[in-house]
Scaffold this motif. Structure first.
Motif, PDB file in Angstrom:
ATOM      1  N   GLN B   2       0.883  -1.149  -0.056  1.00  0.00           N
ATOM      2  CA  GLN B   2      -0.029  -0.141   0.122  1.00  0.00           C
ATOM      3  C   GLN B   2       0.797   1.075   0.152  1.00  0.00           C
ATOM      4  N   GLN B   3       1.911   1.084   0.848  1.00  0.00           N
ATOM      5  CA  GLN B   3       3.048   2.489   0.843  1.00  0.00           C
ATOM      6  C   GLN B   3       3.590   2.530  -0.472  1.00  0.00           C
ATOM      7  N   ILE B   5       2.283   1.827  -3.512  1.00  0.00           N
ATOM      8  CA  ILE B   5       1.199   2.677  -4.087  1.00  0.00           C
ATOM      9  C   ILE B   5       0.999   4.027  -4.070  1.00  0.00           C
ATOM     10  N   VAL B   6       0.941   4.343  -2.789  1.00  0.00           N
ATOM     11  CA  VAL B   6       0.751   5.699  -2.330  1.00  0.00           C
ATOM     12  C   VAL B   6       1.899   6.545  -2.783  1.00  0.00           C
ATOM     13  N   TYR B   7       3.012   6.172  -2.646  1.00  0.00           N
ATOM     14  CA  TYR B   7       4.257   7.017  -3.071  1.00  0.00           C
ATOM     15  C   TYR B   7       3.954   7.270  -4.461  1.00  0.00           C
ATOM     16  N   ILE B   9       1.328   7.539  -6.473  1.00  0.00           N
ATOM     17  CA  ILE B   9       0.002   8.256  -6.536  1.00  0.00           C
ATOM     18  C   ILE B   9       0.636   9.560  -6.237  1.00  0.00           C
ATOM     19  N   LEU B  10       1.263   9.731  -5.137  1.00  0.00           N
ATOM     20  CA  LEU B  10       1.977  11.100  -4.758  1.00  0.00           C
ATOM     21  C   LEU B  10       2.864  11.686  -5.708  1.00  0.00           C
ATOM     22  N   ALA B  13       0.930  13.113  -8.693  1.00  0.00           N
ATOM     23  CA  ALA B  13       0.149  14.276  -8.304  1.00  0.00           C
ATOM     24  C   ALA B  13       1.151  15.542  -8.493  1.00  0.00           C
TER      25      ALA B  13
END
Lengths: 704, 40
Positions: B2-3, B5-7, B9-10, B13
């Motif tokens: 999850q970590q 994927i979050v990075y 996405i970040l 952005a």
């Protein structure tokens, strides 16, 4: 799109002749169609299928009254027609004329015809001829003008195929006789010498080059030197220009005498009667004010149910994702960052669509032009051009195209003033900010039992923006001396029943542009905000421990301790540190550090404000029952005062701040582009920011 | 996982915003006049 067989066709015409409507009919593209003067300021292209698999690339040129440009957009027409070496130089020109104003429209036609390019005359709104008592002898007109003439009604799709056939016939025949032989009637020797300068250009092209000081690439250096010699005697050139205009009108009058009959006794239109009322010096303004009240009442009254529904759906979505996904950072990002952030944009679709619906109807019916006419009288008193009304009114949608619409203003100083004050008018990006703050701090009461107080507040904010624009223009007018004022030519189009198709296109396109334009930025900012609010230095990581170990918290319930931890974590996060840093500056305005973060992030675009607050409060909230954005904002308590964060004083202060502050990077970029310097956008940013700060401080002090 | 994927996405952005507001791509047609400011 461009094939070897394709014909290049340019559409030219006076403003409000239905040129863009014909463009839509020919190309099928969803272009804006309206009665708003000067609607076409950019070059638009589209493909049109002719017979025998032939294609035409249609270019919609800006509306102009002549090819002697007085403004930036009009000069596009001249440049397009003179630059024969350009890849887009037209094979055929279609001049679109309005059946009611044929005389004035034929002036432009006669100029284009003299450029000796194959030309078609499309007389639009021919369906109105009977009503207006107009008869046209088309065959005689064709002979007199030596041109293909087609009667059309672009709105009713009448004569479109005939236009296509005429384009093909015209291209094949390549009939390029000039209409007005300027040389004989004005000064034979002078124009003979002028023609001898360049055998590759027509006489009228050369004449336009010297009168308009516009030399295309196809002119050699030697030819240009010779042409410049003709410009030495300025008074002679001006005298001949006047003679040319008179000569053109004389010839047009002669032709129309034989071909165009208007019998007013047969006319049965109500236009004149309606104009008397709508442009009346008292009733005109009363009606306009009534229309505004109707619009702003509707924005609030009609949108409540769909907005509440959307808000609830996003809350449900958050709850659903929370239950379906395993605990982890990705789930937190989706439920606390992405969903509240995006929800903050989607929720405003109903209000924005209603606003655009009314604006589209006003344009479509022809009433918008009456508003422009009415407001022109006010504009002139404050040092702006009558044409300044167009950007100021279009600014209610977005300041970016509005600033570009100032290209129709010929005087540079008037244009500059209009550019500088246009961002004061309330754009659609302010609407979400206003809407949420008004619903939070203004009671949902009825004035005199009918008028919504919230709707009235919104109307007042729009009026405030417009009034500030006018006052600022007046002050700038006193500071920046205007050397020359431009004349205002606004056409009064006929009143029409709005076309549902055009209105629907307009509403869908503008709403889509808002949602996808702003939505992508808001989504990206929401993700970054969530990260900054969910991470922090060592003090952030120790927040939980410090709350538990704090003796003062020993007697608190588990729920209260969780709230304390969430609150301290946000405060110690990266975003909390940023907010705390700017807090001393914004504290006099009544804002806490969380609002400060929203002010910073909304500098990219105003509407980001709501999404930012939604993200911050979502991260802070540990509540399993996901609530709506409005509920979260309403429940927010200022930790220092213990009072509601969004009190009347804070809400009013924020409303005033957003009414005045230049919170839009896109507008600043466009102002820089239009003024060709950073000086003016910086002056705008600082000036509007200072005004916003002072006005918000005063507002907060008064309401506290 | 999850970590990571979050990075991603970040990073996407940040890249999007930087491209939009800092490193604007130049448009080929300077006569476009869309108002986005990219033609400068």
């Amino acid at each position: 799109m461009d094939t070897p067989k394709s014909l290049k066709v340019a559409l030219i015409g006076n403003p409000n002749t239905g040129k863009t409507s014909l463009f839509n009919q020919l190309t099928g593209l969803t272009q804006k169609v309206g009665n708003y003067p000067g609607v076409t300021v950019d070059k638009k292209q589209g493909a049109c299928k002719l017979s025998n698999n032939r294609t035409a690339i249609i270019t919609d040129l800006p509306g102009t009254y002549s090819i002697n440009p007085t403004s930036v957009d009009e000069s596009i027409v001249l440049t397009s027609l003179l630059n024969t070496a350009d890849k887009d130089f037209p094979d055929v020109i279609v001049v679109v004329a309005d059946v009611e104003n044929l005389k004035r429209n034929l002036f432009l036609f006669s100029q284009v015809k003299d450029l000796e390019i194959p030309i078609v005359l499309a007389i639009n709104m021919s369906d109105q001829m009977k009503k207006k008592g107009i008869t046209i002898d088309v065959d005689t007109l064709k002979k007199e003008l030596q041109t293909e003439v087609v009667l059309i009604s672009a709105r009713k799709s009448i004569g479109i195929d005939e236009v296509k056939n005429a384009i093909e016939n015209c291209a094949e025949a390549a009939n390029t006789h000039p209409l007005c032989s300027i040389n004989h009637k004005i000064d034979g020797d002078y124009f003979k010498n002028l023609k001898e300068v360049s055998p590759n250009h027509t006489l009228y092209e050369l004449w336009l080059m010297i009168t308009q000081n516009n030399f295309p690439d196809s002119i050699t250096k030697e030819e240009k030197i010779k042409l410049l010699e003709f410009t030495q005697d300025v008074s002679k050139v001006r005298r001949y220009q006047h003679k040319e205009t008179i000569h053109r009108y004389q010839q047009i009058n002669e032709i129309l005498k034989r071909t165009y009959i208007v019998d007013r006794s047969k006319a049965n239109d109500t236009r004149a009667k309606l104009d008397k009322v709508f442009t009346h010096r008292i009733f005109g303004y009363v009606i306009f004010f009534g229309v505004l009240i109707l619009i702003f009442q509707s924005i609030f009254d009609w949108s409540t149910i769909p907005m509440d529904y959307i808000d609830a759906q996003f809350a449900n979505l958050s709850e659903f994702v929370t239950k379906q996904m395993n605990t982890g950072v990705l789930r937190d990002l989706i439920t606390d960052g992405i969903i509240p952030g995006v929800g903050g944009v989607i929720i405003f679709i109903p209000q924005i669509a209603i606003l655009f619906l009314f604006v589209a109807i006003l344009e479509e019916t022809g009433y918008m032009s009456r508003i422009v006419f009415l407001m022109d009288k006010i504009m002139r008193r404050y040092g702006m051009s009558g044409k300044s009304v167009i950007p100021l009114i279009s600014g209610t949608a977005c300041a970016i195209p509005a600033v570009m619409a100032t290209r129709t203003i010929s005087g540079w100083k008037e244009r500059l003033i209009t550019i500088l004050v246009t961002p004061f008018t309330t754009c659609s990006a302010r609407l979400p900010v206003y809407a949420i703050l008004i619903s939070l701090v203004i009671p949902d009461k009825k004035l005199f039992g009918y008028f919504s107080l919230q709707g009235f507040t919104l109307l007042s904010l729009y009026a405030l923006g417009f009034a500030t624009a006018i006052i600022s223009a007046f002050l700038l007018h006193k500071i920046v001396k205007v050397k020359r004022t431009s004349f205002f030519v606004a056409e009064m189009p006929n009143y029409k029943i709005p076309s549902i198709k055009n209105v629907a296109f307009d509403v869908v396109e503008k709403t889509k542009a808002f949602v996808f334009g702003a939505g992508k930025i808001i989504l990206a900012i929401s993700i970054i905000l969530w990260f900054l609010a969910s991470n922090g230095p060592e003090s952030y990581k120790n927040a939980e421990k410090s709350v538990i170990e704090n003796v003062a918290n020993k007697n608190l319930s588990a729920e209260e301790i969780q709230d304390k931890i969430a609150s301290l974590k946000l405060e110690k996060s990266y975003i909390g540190i940023m907010g705390k840093t700017i807090e001393p500056v914004i504290k006099p305005l009544g804002y806490d550090w969380k609002i400060g973060i929203a002010l910073i992030s909304s500098f990219a675009a105003r509407e980001v404000f709501v999404g930012t607050l939604a993200t911050i409060y979502s991260v802070e909230s540990d509540d399993e029952n996901v609530s709506t954005i409005k509920e979260r904002m309403r429940a927010e308590v200022n930790s220092e005062t213990g009072e509601k964060t969004f009190s009347l004083a804070v809400g009013m202060s924020l409303l005033i701040f957003y009414a005045f502050a230049m919170q839009c990077m896109g507008t600043l970029a466009v102002v820089k582009r239009e003024t060709k310097t950073w000086k003016w956008p910086i002056a705008q940013l600082v000036g509007m920011g200072a005004l916003a700060y002072i006005a918000s401080f005063i507002t907060f002090t008064i309401f506290s | 996982m999850q970590q990571i994927i979050v990075y991603i996405i970040l990073a996407a952005a940040i890249y999007f915003l930087a491209k939009k507001f800092i490193f604007k791509s130049k448009k080929k047609d300077s006569s476009c006049g869309s108002g986005c400011g990219k033609c400068e």
